[in-house]
Design a protein around this motif. Structure first.
Motif, short mmCIF file in Angstrom:
data_model
loop_
_atom_site.label_atom_id
_atom_site.label_comp_id
_atom_site.label_asym_id
_atom_site.label_seq_id
_atom_site.Cartn_x
_atom_site.Cartn_y
_atom_site.Cartn_z
N GLN A 7 -13.99 10.20 10.91
CA GLN A 7 -14.98 9.25 11.37
C GLN A 7 -15.33 9.34 12.88
OE1 GLN A 7 -15.82 5.30 9.86
NE2 GLN A 7 -15.19 6.04 7.96
N LYS A 8 -14.04 8.70 13.55
CA LYS A 8 -14.01 8.64 15.16
C LYS A 8 -14.41 9.99 15.68
CE LYS A 8 -10.76 7.75 18.68
NZ LYS A 8 -11.56 8.10 19.62
N LYS A 25 -22.89 14.35 22.92
CA LYS A 25 -24.01 15.35 23.19
C LYS A 25 -25.09 14.54 23.62
CE LYS A 25 -24.27 16.90 18.86
NZ LYS A 25 -24.80 17.48 17.27
N ASN A 64 -36.35 -1.68 4.04
CA ASN A 64 -36.99 -1.90 2.66
C ASN A 64 -36.34 -3.13 1.84
OD1 ASN A 64 -38.37 0.66 2.75
ND2 ASN A 64 -36.43 1.52 2.57
N SER A 79 -8.98 9.94 7.24
CA SER A 79 -10.67 9.24 7.09
C SER A 79 -11.01 8.78 8.16
CB SER A 79 -10.79 8.45 5.58
OG SER A 79 -11.70 7.51 5.80
N MET A 80 -10.44 7.56 8.83
CA MET A 80 -10.63 7.08 9.93
C MET A 80 -10.75 7.94 11.29
SD MET A 80 -10.91 3.71 9.31
CE MET A 80 -10.32 2.58 10.47
N GLU A 81 -10.02 8.91 11.32
CA GLU A 81 -9.94 9.91 12.22
C GLU A 81 -10.95 10.98 12.23
OE1 GLU A 81 -6.02 11.96 11.79
OE2 GLU A 81 -5.00 10.30 13.05
N SER A 104 -21.24 12.71 18.77
CA SER A 104 -22.55 12.16 18.60
C SER A 104 -22.81 11.81 19.99
CB SER A 104 -22.98 11.19 17.70
OG SER A 104 -22.84 11.97 16.43
N ILE A 106 -35.06 -4.69 -1.01
CA ILE A 106 -34.33 -4.67 -2.11
C ILE A 106 -34.79 -5.81 -3.14
CG2 ILE A 106 -32.27 -4.18 -3.34
CD1 ILE A 106 -33.24 -1.93 -1.36
N LYS A 107 -34.44 -7.10 -2.52
CA LYS A 107 -34.98 -8.29 -3.37
C LYS A 107 -35.27 -9.24 -2.10
CE LYS A 107 -30.31 -9.64 -4.76
NZ LYS A 107 -29.53 -10.16 -5.88
N HIS A 118 -6.27 7.29 4.42
CA HIS A 118 -6.89 6.61 5.12
C HIS A 118 -6.98 6.83 6.42
CE1 HIS A 118 -8.80 2.72 6.33
NE2 HIS A 118 -7.97 2.45 7.38
N LYS A 119 -5.86 7.07 6.99
CA LYS A 119 -5.60 7.50 8.31
C LYS A 119 -6.43 8.85 8.79
CE LYS A 119 -2.27 8.58 12.03
NZ LYS A 119 -0.93 8.66 12.24
N LYS A 156 -2.05 6.72 0.52
CA LYS A 156 -3.18 5.83 0.59
C LYS A 156 -3.14 5.74 1.84
CE LYS A 156 -6.04 2.12 -1.07
NZ LYS A 156 -6.21 0.91 -1.82
N MET A 175 0.89 -1.28 -0.09
CA MET A 175 -0.13 -0.05 0.00
C MET A 175 0.81 1.28 0.01
SD MET A 175 -2.77 0.92 2.72
CE MET A 175 -1.85 0.70 3.99
#
Lengths: 201, 201
Positions: free
Chosen positions: B16-17, B26, B183, B12-14, B23, B185-186, B9-10, B5, B1
């Motif tokens: 999200q966390k 709060k 829902n 993006s993870m941070e 949330s 979907i199938k 990725h790091k 990248k 990798m």
């Protein structure tokens, strides 16, 4: 209640029954099913565990691999481990959480857990295999998509498999027999209500 | 990798966390939640039973009333009755099925089952109450909507309640803390695959 309302109701019930009977009559293939529970709403993992309960009710063997979760103890984990040790239960746990900001160790943890999943997907004594939160492993390319799809496709005919998690990708959706998408219309935490023990985890 | 990248990725993870942490921080109200699992897809009742498993894991008391179902034996019924008789379990059963094309006897059966639900919704020793397929009782006006809504609203503060079934009506949706819509979907039966024991029932 008026007679006309009662008659209308009776006709409606009869029509419903007729339609359901038709669907049942048409379905005649008896084999394990593959189910994807996806979407952003609450209820994906709990639905998979409800199916575990159903299988245990009939005395079937069950295998579960939980991808991601493993830091916080959950009610389903305690329940399975303490009260139903006959269930094959593996949790990714150590080496992977959303706190881990290290892609390489995440991949290693995912691959180590996939070994358990792959073994279960070859074991025809298992009536049901749950791959909880597997979709994230595909979304982040922690596991090879075709390896996963092929293992699910080539599982024993009598075995059902349930995959949970947001997303999952086009190829997985196409392959699975049943796909349910759970949408969040609203969620308690947006009103300030904390996650509830024995309900949310 | 590649390093880029991995860095992406790091980050993006941070992110999200960080969002999840916000949330959680709060939300500070600690009480039982009310959940509606609705929509046409597979997984509503099984999700409720997964939450039952969670509560049982923590040793909490649980009450369940199943409206409608009761003709065909289900895995969850066998499981609860045989392995967890400590759960308060009531099934509408006799007097009501989709085969019954008699509105008056359906209403009588619904009302008789509601007595059990109402008792559970007043019992503060119950951590979780499941009212499986209750929405149909409202859709067909077999039960009075305001009676049902008020009983749910006025339950003990520590108690969570899960209602399942298609529809449910605007007032119920507004009142519940969490609403998930499942829902289709199938679904496997459209490909001719029969409902599966230990999975679908």
């Amino acid at each position: 209640m008026s007679d006309s309302k009662s008659a209308k109701h009776k006709a409606s019930m009869e029509k419903q029954k007729e339609q359901v009977d038709k669907s049942i009559a048409k379905a005649d293939i008896e084999r394990g099913v593959s189910i994807l529970l996806t979407g952003n709403g609450k209820g994906k993992s709990s639905s998979a565990f409800g199916m575990v309960m159903r299988s245990l009710g009939y005395g079937y063997n069950v295998g579960i691999v939980q991808f991601i979760k493993g830091v916080q103890l959950s009610g389903e984990e305690i329940f399975i481990r303490e009260k139903h040790p006959e269930v094959q239960f593996h949790q990714m746990g150590t080496g992977f959480t959303w706190d881990t900001q290290d892609r390489d160790s995440d991949i290693a943890a995912a691959e180590a857990s996939w070994v358990h999943a792959e073994r279960m997907l070859k074991d025809d004594s298992l009536h049901l295999v749950v791959l909880d939160e597997l979709t994230y492993m595909l979304a982040y390319s922690y596991l090879n998509e075709e390896t996963v799809l092929s293992a699910i496709r080539n599982r024993p005919e009598s075995q059902s498999v349930v995959v949970t998690g947001r997303g999952g990708g086009k190829a997985l959706r196409e392959q699975m027999d049943t796909v349910s998408e759970i949408n969040d219309i609203k969620h308690a935490y947006t009103a300030g209500i904390m996650a509830r023990k024995g309900v949310d985890y």
